[in-house]
Design an enzyme around this catalytic site. Structure first.
Site, PDB file in Angstrom:
ATOM      1  N   HIS A  83     -22.721  -9.997 -14.016  1.00  0.00           N
ATOM      2  CA  HIS A  83     -22.960  -9.297 -12.808  1.00  0.00           C
ATOM      3  C   HIS A  83     -24.400  -8.458 -13.192  1.00  0.00           C
ATOM      4  O   HIS A  83     -25.118  -8.022 -12.263  1.00  0.00           O
ATOM      5  CB  HIS A  83     -22.102  -8.086 -12.396  1.00  0.00           C
ATOM      6  CG  HIS A  83     -22.055  -6.925 -13.283  1.00  0.00           C
ATOM      7  ND1 HIS A  83     -20.819  -6.868 -14.068  1.00  0.00           N
ATOM      8  CD2 HIS A  83     -22.320  -5.753 -13.506  1.00  0.00           C
ATOM      9  CE1 HIS A  83     -20.947  -5.638 -15.037  1.00  0.00           C
ATOM     10  NE2 HIS A  83     -21.815  -5.263 -14.701  1.00  0.00           N
ATOM     11  N   SER A 108     -17.399  -5.382 -18.573  1.00  0.00           N
ATOM     12  CA  SER A 108     -17.420  -5.815 -17.459  1.00  0.00           C
ATOM     13  C   SER A 108     -17.233  -4.573 -16.415  1.00  0.00           C
ATOM     14  O   SER A 108     -18.254  -4.427 -15.758  1.00  0.00           O
ATOM     15  CB  SER A 108     -16.213  -6.902 -17.020  1.00  0.00           C
ATOM     16  OG  SER A 108     -16.270  -7.070 -15.634  1.00  0.00           O
ATOM     17  N   ASP A 158     -17.036 -12.811 -15.332  1.00  0.00           N
ATOM     18  CA  ASP A 158     -18.024 -12.024 -15.370  1.00  0.00           C
ATOM     19  C   ASP A 158     -19.062 -12.271 -16.788  1.00  0.00           C
ATOM     20  O   ASP A 158     -18.865 -11.320 -17.645  1.00  0.00           O
ATOM     21  CB  ASP A 158     -17.496 -10.614 -15.446  1.00  0.00           C
ATOM     22  CG  ASP A 158     -18.707  -9.526 -15.222  1.00  0.00           C
ATOM     23  OD1 ASP A 158     -19.778  -9.972 -15.149  1.00  0.00           O
ATOM     24  OD2 ASP A 158     -18.358  -8.202 -15.026  1.00  0.00           O
ATOM     25  N   GLY A 198     -23.984   1.461 -17.455  1.00  0.00           N
ATOM     26  CA  GLY A 198     -25.029   1.049 -18.242  1.00  0.00           C
ATOM     27  C   GLY A 198     -24.535   0.216 -19.464  1.00  0.00           C
ATOM     28  O   GLY A 198     -25.039  -0.266 -20.477  1.00  0.00           O
ATOM     29  N   SER A 206     -22.472  -2.223 -19.374  1.00  0.00           N
ATOM     30  CA  SER A 206     -22.176  -3.545 -18.985  1.00  0.00           C
ATOM     31  C   SER A 206     -22.851  -4.551 -19.895  1.00  0.00           C
ATOM     32  O   SER A 206     -24.250  -4.308 -20.073  1.00  0.00           O
ATOM     33  CB  SER A 206     -22.686  -3.841 -17.490  1.00  0.00           C
ATOM     34  OG  SER A 206     -21.733  -3.508 -16.547  1.00  0.00           O
TER      35      SER A 206
END
Length: 367
Positions: free
Chosen positions: A226, A343, A248, A326, A328
Site C-alpha cells: 500500500h 501492514s 500487502d 508511518g 508501514s
C-alpha cells in the site's frame, strides 16, 4: 539516509536525525543470560516487554525467549513428518511447542519428537469450510478473520467502525457455524498505516523502509504494497511493483548505494538479520518503524484476513506489538530472523505481511 546492502536480509536504516530519539528501557542486568541472535538493544526491549506484560523476572524472560527460538526450530523439523494431519501449531506460555493434529498417529509422532500434541475437535477441512463460507459473503470493512490454533477456532473480529447492518449479517452467519467460529468486538477499525512517519518519503507520503533484498544484481527494498502502490518515486528510489489489496507487499529499487542486512534500533545500533521464517502463534517478536520505533509483543494469530476500507488482505500475521501511522513497511523480527512487513493496525492489534511470501513472489534474497 542509509539504506540496505547485499548479505542475507535486512531493514533500511532510517533518518539519521531520528536515531537520537532512542528511548529504550535500561539494559538488563549482567546476570541475565544472553539470547542467541539477539542484539543487546533488542534483547533489552523484548525482556522489558515480557517482564511488564507477564510479571516475570528478567532472567525468566531471557530464558523464555531462548526456549521459544529452540521450539520454533523443533516445529520446523516436525512439520514434514505430520504435514497431512497438522491442523495448528503454537507456543505455550512456557515457550514450548504444541501442535493440534487430526489423528492419534500424528499425535504420537509429535510426542516422540518432544512436542505436546492435541487431537483437534475441528479438522482443517471444517475450519477451511467455515472460512470459505464467511469469505463468500460481501466484504465488511473494519473486520478480520483468522485462526486461533490454541482454541482450534476461527476468530471473527469486528471493529466498531464496521457498518452495523453488514456486520450484523456477518456475525449472524458466524453464529450458524457453531463453535468453529468465535466473534470478538473491538474498538475502532482496521486501517493501513501509511502517513505521518519519518523514513522514506515521496509524493507527500511517508512510510518506513522494509527489508533490504537483492536479485543477485540489484538491491531493492521489500516494503508494504500500500506504500509502493501509492507513491511512484521515493527518496531512495522508484517503486517497481505493488501487490495490494489481496497481499500487502511491494518493491522499491534501492538507488542509494547502501543496503545493510540489519534493522535500525533508533539509538545508533542495529539488529543483524540473517534469515527469514514464518511466524508462530505465541512467539515473542519485535518491530522497528519510523513512528513508534522499537516495540515488542507476541504473535496472536497467523493467516488472518483483514478487511481494510481499501480491500481485503489475507495471510497476515496479527501481533500485540504497537504500531502507528508511518510505521508501514517496517520490519517484524525475532532476534536475527525476519518475519514480516508492517501492514496496518486495528482493535489494539497490529498486522504484518509475511516476509517469506513476499520474497518468494519476487524471487529475492535477503541482504
Amino acid at each position: 539516509m542509509s539504506v540496505m546492502n547485499t548479505s542475507r536480509k535486512s531493514v533500511i536504516t532510517a533518518a539519521a536525525g531520528a536515531l537520537a530519539l532512542g528511548l529504550f528501557a535500561p539494559a538488563a542486568s549482567a546476570s541475565v543470560p544472553g539470547i542467541e541472535g539477539y542484539s543487546d538493544v533488542v534483547a533489552d526491549e523484548a525482556i522489558t516487554t515480557l517482564t511488564s506484560e507477564r510479571g516475570i523476572s528478567e532472567t525468566a524472560a531471557a530464558n523464555l525467549l531462548q526456549t521459544q527460538q529452540e521450539s520454533v526450530e523443533t516445529l520446523d523439523e516436525l512439520r514434514s513428518a505430520i504435514s497431512g494431519d497438522l491442523v495448528g501449531e503454537h507456543l505455550d506460555a512456557a515457550g514450548q511447542p504444541v501442535v493440534t493434529v487430526a489423528t492419534q498417529e500424528a499425535a504420537a509422532t509429535a510426542e516422540a519428537a518432544g512436542v505436546a500434541a492435541e487431537v483437534a475437535e475441528h479438522t482443517t477441512e471444517e475450519l477451511d469450510a467455515a472460512r470459505a463460507e464467511l469469505e463468500s459473503l460481501p466484504t465488511v470493512a473494519h473486520t478480520s478473520l483468522g485462526l486461533d490454533p490454541t482454541a482450534n477456532q476461527l476468530v471473527l473480529t469486528v471493529g466498531e467502525k464496521a457498518a452495523d447492518d453488514a456486520a450484523g449479517k456477518l456475525t449472524a452467519a458466524a453464529a450458524k457455524l457453531g463453535d468453529t467460529v468465535r466473534v470478538e468486538h473491538v474498538a475502532g477499525g482496521m486501517q493501513q498505516s501509511i502517513y505521518n512517519g519519518e523514513a522514506i518519503t515521496g509524493g507527500g507520503s511517508r512510510c518506513s523502509a522494509g527489508f533490504n533484498v537483492n536479485d543477485g544484481a540489484q538491491n531493492y527494498i521489500l516494503d508494504a504494497g500500500h506504500c509502493t502502490g501509492a507513491v511512484s518515486q521515493w527518496n531512495v528510489g522508484p517503486s517497481v511493483d505493488a501487490s495490494f489489496p489481496g497481499n500487502d507487499y511491494g518493491l522499491i529499487r534501492n538507488d542509494t548505494g547502501s543496503a545493510p542486512g540489519a534493522v535500525t534500533l533508533w539509538n545508533g545500533s542495529t539488529q543483524a538479520i540473517t534469515s527469514a521464517a514464518d511466524a508462530t502463534v505465541g512467539q515473542d517478536i519485535c518491530k522497528s518503524g519510523s513512528t513508534t520505533q522499537l516495540t515488542c509483543g507476541t504473535v496472536q494469530a497467523v493467516d488472518v484476513t483483514v478487511n481494510y476500507a481499501e480491500g481485503a488482505v489475507d495471510g497476515l500475521i496479527q501481533t500485540s506489538a504497537r504500531v502507528d501511522s508511518g510505521d508501514s513497511g517496517g520490519c517484524l523480527f525475532s532476534g536475527s530472523t525476519g518475519v514480516g512487513i508492517t501492514s496496518g493496525m486495528g482493535g489494539g492489534s497490529s498486522y504484518f505481511q509475511p516476509v517469506t511470501e513476499a520474497m518468494s513472489a519476487y524471487g529475492m534474497s535477503l541482504n
